[in-house]
Design a protein around this motif. Structure first.
Motif, mmCIF file in Angstrom:
data_model
loop_
_atom_site.group_PDB
_atom_site.id
_atom_site.type_symbol
_atom_site.label_atom_id
_atom_site.label_comp_id
_atom_site.label_asym_id
_atom_site.label_seq_id
_atom_site.Cartn_x
_atom_site.Cartn_y
_atom_site.Cartn_z
ATOM 1 N N ARG A 158 0.833 -1.222 0.000
ATOM 2 C CA ARG A 158 0.000 0.000 0.000
ATOM 3 C C ARG A 158 0.857 1.258 0.000
ATOM 4 O O ARG A 158 0.512 2.247 -0.625
ATOM 5 N N ARG A 159 1.950 1.209 0.727
ATOM 6 C CA ARG A 159 2.820 2.387 0.812
ATOM 7 C C ARG A 159 3.693 2.571 -0.417
ATOM 8 O O ARG A 159 4.001 3.706 -0.792
ATOM 9 N N HIS A 160 4.136 1.470 -0.997
ATOM 10 C CA HIS A 160 5.160 1.552 -2.038
ATOM 11 C C HIS A 160 4.738 0.908 -3.353
ATOM 12 O O HIS A 160 5.600 0.621 -4.182
ATOM 13 N N GLY A 161 3.469 0.677 -3.530
ATOM 14 C CA GLY A 161 2.984 -0.031 -4.711
ATOM 15 C C GLY A 161 3.201 0.717 -6.014
ATOM 16 O O GLY A 161 3.570 1.884 -6.038
ATOM 17 N N MET A 162 2.939 0.020 -7.095
ATOM 18 C CA MET A 162 3.178 0.531 -8.438
ATOM 19 C C MET A 162 2.387 1.789 -8.762
ATOM 20 O O MET A 162 2.774 2.547 -9.638
ATOM 21 N N HIS A 163 1.279 2.046 -8.090
ATOM 22 C CA HIS A 163 0.504 3.224 -8.429
ATOM 23 C C HIS A 163 1.210 4.514 -8.019
ATOM 24 O O HIS A 163 0.856 5.582 -8.473
ATOM 25 N N HIS A 164 2.235 4.429 -7.184
ATOM 26 C CA HIS A 164 2.971 5.624 -6.782
ATOM 27 C C HIS A 164 4.144 5.905 -7.716
ATOM 28 O O HIS A 164 4.340 7.025 -8.138
ATOM 29 N N GLU A 165 4.940 4.883 -7.978
ATOM 30 C CA GLU A 165 6.159 5.042 -8.764
ATOM 31 C C GLU A 165 6.478 3.720 -9.442
ATOM 32 O O GLU A 165 5.820 2.725 -9.218
ATOM 33 N N THR A 166 7.525 3.696 -10.217
ATOM 34 C CA THR A 166 7.907 2.456 -10.872
ATOM 35 C C THR A 166 8.553 1.510 -9.872
ATOM 36 O O THR A 166 9.114 1.931 -8.869
ATOM 37 N N LEU A 167 8.501 0.221 -10.170
ATOM 38 C CA LEU A 167 9.095 -0.784 -9.291
ATOM 39 C C LEU A 167 10.593 -0.539 -9.121
ATOM 40 O O LEU A 167 11.112 -0.601 -8.008
ATOM 41 N N ALA A 168 11.288 -0.248 -10.200
ATOM 42 C CA ALA A 168 12.736 -0.042 -10.111
ATOM 43 C C ALA A 168 13.068 1.102 -9.161
ATOM 44 O O ALA A 168 13.984 1.008 -8.354
ATOM 45 N N TYR A 169 12.319 2.175 -9.237
ATOM 46 C CA TYR A 169 12.565 3.304 -8.354
ATOM 47 C C TYR A 169 12.260 2.926 -6.907
ATOM 48 O O TYR A 169 12.996 3.285 -5.991
ATOM 49 N N ASN A 170 11.167 2.190 -6.692
ATOM 50 C CA ASN A 170 10.828 1.744 -5.332
ATOM 51 C C ASN A 170 11.926 0.882 -4.749
ATOM 52 O O ASN A 170 12.290 1.035 -3.581
ATOM 53 N N VAL A 171 12.459 -0.042 -5.543
ATOM 54 C CA VAL A 171 13.527 -0.918 -5.066
ATOM 55 C C VAL A 171 14.741 -0.082 -4.700
ATOM 56 O O VAL A 171 15.321 -0.236 -3.630
ATOM 57 N N HIS A 172 15.109 0.856 -5.565
ATOM 58 C CA HIS A 172 16.261 1.712 -5.298
ATOM 59 C C HIS A 172 16.034 2.541 -4.032
ATOM 60 O O HIS A 172 16.901 2.622 -3.164
ATOM 61 N N LYS A 173 14.881 3.162 -3.929
ATOM 62 C CA LYS A 173 14.575 4.017 -2.787
ATOM 63 C C LYS A 173 14.548 3.203 -1.494
ATOM 64 O O LYS A 173 15.086 3.631 -0.468
ATOM 65 N N THR A 174 13.948 2.018 -1.531
ATOM 66 C CA THR A 174 13.862 1.159 -0.353
ATOM 67 C C THR A 174 15.245 0.695 0.070
ATOM 68 O O THR A 174 15.587 0.705 1.256
ATOM 69 N N HIS A 175 16.061 0.311 -0.904
ATOM 70 C CA HIS A 175 17.420 -0.128 -0.607
ATOM 71 C C HIS A 175 18.214 1.027 -0.001
ATOM 72 O O HIS A 175 18.919 0.846 0.998
ATOM 73 N N GLN A 176 18.103 2.213 -0.568
ATOM 74 C CA GLN A 176 18.815 3.368 -0.047
ATOM 75 C C GLN A 176 18.368 3.688 1.370
ATOM 76 O O GLN A 176 19.186 3.973 2.241
ATOM 77 N N HIS A 177 17.062 3.604 1.626
ATOM 78 C CA HIS A 177 16.533 3.856 2.966
ATOM 79 C C HIS A 177 17.099 2.843 3.967
ATOM 80 O O HIS A 177 17.480 3.205 5.081
ATOM 81 N N ALA A 178 17.169 1.578 3.562
ATOM 82 C CA ALA A 178 17.699 0.540 4.447
ATOM 83 C C ALA A 178 19.180 0.789 4.732
ATOM 84 O O ALA A 178 19.641 0.611 5.878
ATOM 85 N N LEU A 179 19.931 1.220 3.722
ATOM 86 C CA LEU A 179 21.343 1.518 3.937
ATOM 87 C C LEU A 179 21.515 2.721 4.860
ATOM 88 O O LEU A 179 22.387 2.732 5.725
ATOM 89 N N ASP A 180 20.674 3.731 4.686
ATOM 90 C CA ASP A 180 20.753 4.918 5.527
ATOM 91 C C ASP A 180 20.425 4.587 6.984
ATOM 92 O O ASP A 180 20.959 5.221 7.886
ATOM 93 N N ALA A 181 19.566 3.595 7.196
ATOM 94 C CA ALA A 181 19.149 3.226 8.546
ATOM 95 C C ALA A 181 20.241 2.461 9.297
ATOM 96 O O ALA A 181 20.212 2.385 10.517
ATOM 97 N N GLU A 182 21.175 1.881 8.548
ATOM 98 C CA GLU A 182 22.218 1.071 9.202
ATOM 99 C C GLU A 182 23.261 1.893 9.872
ATOM 100 O O GLU A 182 23.575 2.935 9.786
#
Length: 90
Positions: free
Chosen positions: A66-90
């Motif tokens: 619901r938060r990150h689904g395809m209706h917001h942005e492309t899958l590739a961008y979501n994967v990149h953004k999610t990965h970056q967020h996870a790296l920033d959290a570490e």
């Protein structure tokens, strides 16, 4: 979708099931490592596993979609953004 990912019908998705679904040719998504690295896949997994239990429940999966689904942005961008967020959290 979740039931297809939950190969052992446990009601929980484990990383091995998620990895297989993402990497397998059929019936998986066939996402090549050049498009999504192993580190990126693990980052996506960490974003899905909101409670850090080591498995993803149907509820966690639904909230993520619901938060990150395809209706917001492309899958590739979501994967990149999610990965970056996870790296920033570490």
């Amino acid at each position: 979708i979740f039931r297809a990912m939950d190969a052992d019908d446990s009601g929980q998705m484990h990383f091995e099931e998620f990895d297989h679904l993402c990497r397998a040719i059929y019936p998986g998504l066939n996402i090549d490592r050049k498009h999504l690295s192993d580190a990126g896949l693990k980052g996506l997994w960490r974003a899905l596993d909101a409670d850090r239990s080591g498995s993803v429940s149907v509820q966690e999966f639904m909230v993520f979609m619901r938060r990150h689904g395809m209706h917001h942005e492309t899958l590739a961008y979501n994967v990149h953004k999610t990965h970056q967020h996870a790296l920033d959290a570490e």
